[in-house]
Design a protein around this motif. Structure first.
Motif, mmCIF file in Angstrom:
data_model
loop_
_atom_site.group_PDB
_atom_site.id
_atom_site.type_symbol
_atom_site.label_atom_id
_atom_site.label_comp_id
_atom_site.label_asym_id
_atom_site.label_seq_id
_atom_site.Cartn_x
_atom_site.Cartn_y
_atom_site.Cartn_z
ATOM 1 N N SER A 55 -75.181 -36.353 -97.907
ATOM 2 C CA SER A 55 -76.553 -35.854 -97.858
ATOM 3 C C SER A 55 -77.326 -36.498 -96.706
ATOM 4 N N ALA A 56 -77.142 -37.806 -96.516
ATOM 5 C CA ALA A 56 -77.814 -38.491 -95.410
ATOM 6 C C ALA A 56 -77.335 -37.961 -94.069
ATOM 7 N N ASP A 60 -80.375 -36.246 -92.128
ATOM 8 C CA ASP A 60 -81.104 -37.275 -91.401
ATOM 9 C C ASP A 60 -80.378 -37.813 -90.181
ATOM 10 N N ARG A 88 -78.229 -44.140 -86.877
ATOM 11 C CA ARG A 88 -78.303 -44.389 -88.318
ATOM 12 C C ARG A 88 -76.889 -44.536 -88.884
ATOM 13 N N ALA A 265 -80.878 -37.774 -104.073
ATOM 14 C CA ALA A 265 -80.504 -37.863 -102.656
ATOM 15 C C ALA A 265 -81.716 -37.635 -101.751
ATOM 16 N N ASN A 269 -83.081 -40.473 -99.150
ATOM 17 C CA ASN A 269 -83.104 -40.239 -97.716
ATOM 18 C C ASN A 269 -84.525 -40.354 -97.143
ATOM 19 N N GLN A 270 -85.506 -39.844 -97.873
ATOM 20 C CA GLN A 270 -86.891 -39.933 -97.403
ATOM 21 C C GLN A 270 -87.354 -41.381 -97.345
#
Length: 274
Positions: A55-56, A60, A88, A265, A269-270
């Motif tokens: 998900s990251a 992102d 990241r 998730a 992530n936020q």
């Protein structure tokens, strides 16, 4: 004479090069961006944190770079490739012995991972996403080693289904627990009592997101009581840069499902990559 001079010169140069090679860090140990470490829980394994990491990566612009496998004797094997310009970077940690609940053992294993990442890749800061028993490794690592200036420093910490004040069926004499008005759990496990004694060691500049599940208003996620998960706030809130709790409801609030819950998730992530 000339031959003797050249031999001496060559030996001197070789000695100097040898000393330089001994004192320098590994070739790829340039300082990296803040690594985000994902650590599974009790009985977890290599695939446990994959949904959160995927998900990251999708949302992102994060990239999985290294898997750190901790052998049963605590030795760390690093697998993967970490480009120095990764913005990241995500690091997966896998404990080969995924059944032990000994807080000092698993916190030492986490320290071994951070030492390996520091020495090999030059990291100075890290984020942590831990599920279940992985939170005990993170908490007690910080309580024991978090103020060591030679170690990478924790920046952001996400706790999922944390069992900070015990798990029913795993802790002797534990009974149905609840949170008192001041946030303190009514029943205190041995781990939590020790954490209370050591909490002044926890670094002050850390931001924490604590996510826990409540299945059908039962005040637990099917395994860990909400009082246990929420006890982290009572333990550390006054020492932190920021602290936030999120309660997840519904069938995806189940303990193991927190790792694959899209709502979880999104919030993770936020928080990590605003």
């Amino acid at each position: 004479m000339m031959r003797k001079y050249l031999l001496l010169l060559g030996a001197s140069v070789a000695l100097m090069l040898g000393l330089c090679a001994t004192n320098q860090r590994p070739v790829d140990a340039t300082v990296r961006a803040t690594a985000t470490i994902y650590l599974h829980g009790h009985h977890g394994g290599e695939r446990s944190m994959d949904d959160l990491m995927a998900s990251a990566e999708a949302a992102d612009d994060a990239h999985s770079v290294i898997t750190a496998v901790v052998q049963r004797d605590g030795k760390v094997d690093l697998h993967g490739y970490w480009p120095a310009d990764t913005v990241r970077p995500l690091v997966k940690v896998v404990f080969k012995n995924n059944r032990t609940t000994r807080r000092h053992r698993i916190s030492n294993w986490l320290r071994n991972v951070l030492v390996a990442l520091r020495d090999r890749y030059g990291i100075t800061k890290f984020n942590m996403v831990a599920h279940s028993m992985g939170n005990i490794a993170c908490l007690f690592y910080e309580l024991r080693y978090g103020r060591d200036p030679q170690m990478p420093q924790l920046h952001k910490y996400v706790a999922l289904g944390g069992n900070f004040d015990g798990i029913p069926g795993h802790n002797r004499h534990q009974h149905p627990n609840h949170t008192l008005p001041d946030g303190r759990p009514a029943w205190l496990s041995p781990n939590f009592k020790q954490a209370l004694r050591l909490r002044q060691n926890f670094p002050r500049k850390v931001q924490v997101l604590n996510i826990y599940g409540d299945m059908d208003g039962q005040h637990n996620d099917g395994k860990v009581l909400n009082a246990s998960s929420r006890s982290l706030g009572f333990l550390l809130k006054k020492r932190l840069k920021s602290y936030r709790e999120i309660k997840v409801r519904g069938w995806e609030a189940q303990h193991a499902m927190l790792r694959s819950n899209p709502q979880v998730a999104l919030n993770v992530n936020q928080f990590l990559f605003p």
